[in-house]
Design a protein around this motif. Structure first.
Motif, PDB file in Angstrom:
ATOM      1  N   PHE A 124       0.827  -1.210   0.000  1.00 10.06           N
ATOM      2  CA  PHE A 124       0.000   0.000   0.000  1.00 10.06           C
ATOM      3  C   PHE A 124       0.861   1.260   0.000  1.00 10.06           C
ATOM      4  N   LEU A 125       1.871   1.279   0.845  1.00 12.94           N
ATOM      5  CA  LEU A 125       2.722   2.465   0.921  1.00 12.94           C
ATOM      6  C   LEU A 125       3.530   2.661  -0.360  1.00 12.94           C
ATOM      7  N   GLN A 126       3.984   1.578  -0.966  1.00  5.36           N
ATOM      8  CA  GLN A 126       4.731   1.693  -2.217  1.00  5.36           C
ATOM      9  C   GLN A 126       3.835   2.213  -3.338  1.00  5.36           C
ATOM     10  N   ARG A 127       2.567   1.852  -3.302  1.00  7.86           N
ATOM     11  CA  ARG A 127       1.621   2.329  -4.312  1.00  7.86           C
ATOM     12  C   ARG A 127       1.518   3.852  -4.268  1.00  7.86           C
ATOM     13  N   TRP A 128       1.679   4.433  -3.096  1.00  9.48           N
ATOM     14  CA  TRP A 128       1.615   5.880  -2.941  1.00  9.48           C
ATOM     15  C   TRP A 128       3.009   6.516  -2.940  1.00  9.48           C
ATOM     16  N   ASN A 129       4.005   5.759  -3.384  1.00  8.86           N
ATOM     17  CA  ASN A 129       5.402   6.224  -3.457  1.00  8.86           C
ATOM     18  C   ASN A 129       5.936   6.668  -2.098  1.00  8.86           C
ATOM     19  N   ILE A 130       5.539   5.956  -1.067  1.00 13.62           N
ATOM     20  CA  ILE A 130       6.062   6.199   0.274  1.00 13.62           C
ATOM     21  C   ILE A 130       6.967   5.024   0.598  1.00 13.62           C
ATOM     22  N   ASN A 131       8.242   5.300   0.681  1.00 20.80           N
ATOM     23  CA  ASN A 131       9.205   4.225   0.910  1.00 20.80           C
ATOM     24  C   ASN A 131       9.573   4.144   2.389  1.00 20.80           C
ATOM     25  N   ILE A 132       9.014   3.159   3.046  1.00 20.05           N
ATOM     26  CA  ILE A 132       9.335   2.885   4.443  1.00 20.05           C
ATOM     27  C   ILE A 132       9.794   1.443   4.516  1.00 20.05           C
ATOM     28  N   ASP A 133      10.921   1.244   5.159  1.00 20.03           N
ATOM     29  CA  ASP A 133      11.473  -0.103   5.269  1.00 20.03           C
ATOM     30  C   ASP A 133      10.883  -0.801   6.501  1.00 20.03           C
ATOM     31  N   LEU A 134       9.934  -1.673   6.274  1.00 18.66           N
ATOM     32  CA  LEU A 134       9.318  -2.435   7.354  1.00 18.66           C
ATOM     33  C   LEU A 134       9.881  -3.847   7.420  1.00 18.66           C
ATOM     34  N   SER A 135      10.951  -4.083   6.706  1.00 21.04           N
ATOM     35  CA  SER A 135      11.526  -5.437   6.703  1.00 21.04           C
ATOM     36  C   SER A 135      12.073  -5.807   8.084  1.00 21.04           C
ATOM     37  N   GLU A 136      12.558  -4.816   8.826  1.00 20.93           N
ATOM     38  CA  GLU A 136      13.055  -5.102  10.186  1.00 20.93           C
ATOM     39  C   GLU A 136      11.909  -5.559  11.088  1.00 20.93           C
ATOM     40  N   LEU A 137      10.765  -4.912  10.959  1.00 22.35           N
ATOM     41  CA  LEU A 137       9.596  -5.325  11.731  1.00 22.35           C
ATOM     42  C   LEU A 137       9.180  -6.748  11.351  1.00 22.35           C
ATOM     43  N   GLU A 138       9.186  -7.026  10.057  1.00 21.24           N
ATOM     44  CA  GLU A 138       8.822  -8.368   9.590  1.00 21.24           C
ATOM     45  C   GLU A 138       9.819  -9.406  10.093  1.00 21.24           C
ATOM     46  N   THR A 139      11.098  -9.062  10.082  1.00 19.86           N
ATOM     47  CA  THR A 139      12.128  -9.977  10.578  1.00 19.86           C
ATOM     48  C   THR A 139      11.930 -10.253  12.065  1.00 19.86           C
ATOM     49  N   GLN A 140      11.631  -9.215  12.830  1.00 15.40           N
ATOM     50  CA  GLN A 140      11.400  -9.411  14.256  1.00 15.40           C
ATOM     51  C   GLN A 140      10.166 -10.269  14.504  1.00 15.40           C
ATOM     52  N   LEU A 141       9.123 -10.074  13.706  1.00 14.54           N
ATOM     53  CA  LEU A 141       7.932 -10.907  13.847  1.00 14.54           C
ATOM     54  C   LEU A 141       8.257 -12.373  13.560  1.00 14.54           C
ATOM     55  N   ARG A 142       9.113 -12.604  12.576  1.00 19.02           N
ATOM     56  CA  ARG A 142       9.439 -13.985  12.203  1.00 19.02           C
ATOM     57  C   ARG A 142      10.376 -14.659  13.205  1.00 19.02           C
ATOM     58  N   THR A 143      11.241 -13.893  13.868  1.00 21.84           N
ATOM     59  CA  THR A 143      12.255 -14.509  14.733  1.00 21.84           C
ATOM     60  C   THR A 143      11.946 -14.390  16.223  1.00 21.84           C
ATOM     61  N   GLN A 144      11.570 -13.211  16.670  1.00 23.58           N
ATOM     62  CA  GLN A 144      11.450 -12.991  18.108  1.00 23.58           C
ATOM     63  C   GLN A 144      10.128 -13.466  18.688  1.00 23.58           C
ATOM     64  N   VAL A 145       9.048 -13.361  17.956  1.00 26.61           N
ATOM     65  CA  VAL A 145       7.747 -13.756  18.494  1.00 26.61           C
ATOM     66  C   VAL A 145       7.688 -15.256  18.782  1.00 26.61           C
ATOM     67  N   PRO A 146       8.116 -16.129  17.859  1.00 27.26           N
ATOM     68  CA  PRO A 146       8.085 -17.560  18.202  1.00 27.26           C
ATOM     69  C   PRO A 146       8.950 -17.915  19.409  1.00 27.26           C
ATOM     70  N   SER A 147      10.100 -17.270  19.542  1.00 29.08           N
ATOM     71  CA  SER A 147      10.944 -17.569  20.694  1.00 29.08           C
ATOM     72  C   SER A 147      10.305 -17.059  21.985  1.00 29.08           C
ATOM     73  N   THR A 148       9.570 -15.947  21.894  1.00 32.08           N
ATOM     74  CA  THR A 148       8.864 -15.430  23.065  1.00 32.08           C
ATOM     75  C   THR A 148       7.749 -16.382  23.478  1.00 32.08           C
ATOM     76  N   VAL A 149       7.039 -16.927  22.502  1.00 30.58           N
ATOM     77  CA  VAL A 149       5.980 -17.890  22.811  1.00 30.58           C
ATOM     78  C   VAL A 149       6.587 -19.119  23.479  1.00 30.58           C
ATOM     79  N   GLY A 150       7.731 -19.563  22.971  1.00 24.35           N
ATOM     80  CA  GLY A 150       8.416 -20.699  23.599  1.00 24.35           C
ATOM     81  C   GLY A 150       8.863 -20.377  25.009  1.00 24.35           C
TER      82      GLY A 150
END
Length: 103
Positions: free
Chosen positions: A53-79
């Motif tokens: 959505f943001l890229q469609r409006w030419n707004i470049n925000i790097d949310l890859s760090e948030l996605e990486t944290q969701l993929r790595t830290q959340v499962p370990s927190t649940v464990g």
């Protein structure tokens, strides 16, 4: 003798209440842990859709760090949280055994 009876009845009511509420809480936590992967996938999907959505409006925000944290830290927190939950389950079983021994 009357004091002892009142004390024993109060203790029995307290133990029954704690066991009932503890079982309900434990059940809810089990459901949360069972649904955690689906919730995590939904969160990652939302981040990905936000990026599109943001890229469609030419707004470049790097949310890859948030996605990486969701993929790595959340499962370990649940464990990490499941370890205390196992202790709670063991304590609840101990409370039930004490109730059975009292009868």
């Amino acid at each position: 003798m009357l004091f002892f009876s009142v004390f024993l009845l109060s203790l029995l009511i307290l133990v029954a209440t704690v066991a009932t509420i503890g079982t309900a809480i434990f059940s809810q936590i089990q459901q949360l842990v069972a649904q955690a992967p689906q919730l995590l996938d939904n969160a990652i999907y939302s981040v990905e859709r936000s990026i599109v959505f943001l890229q469609r409006w030419n707004i470049n925000i790097d949310l890859s760090e948030l996605e990486t944290q969701l993929r790595t830290q959340v499962p370990s927190t649940v464990g990490f949280l499941s370890i205390p939950l196992a202790g709670i389950a063991i304590e609840l079983c101990g409370v039930r055994e004490m109730q059975e021994d009292a009868h």
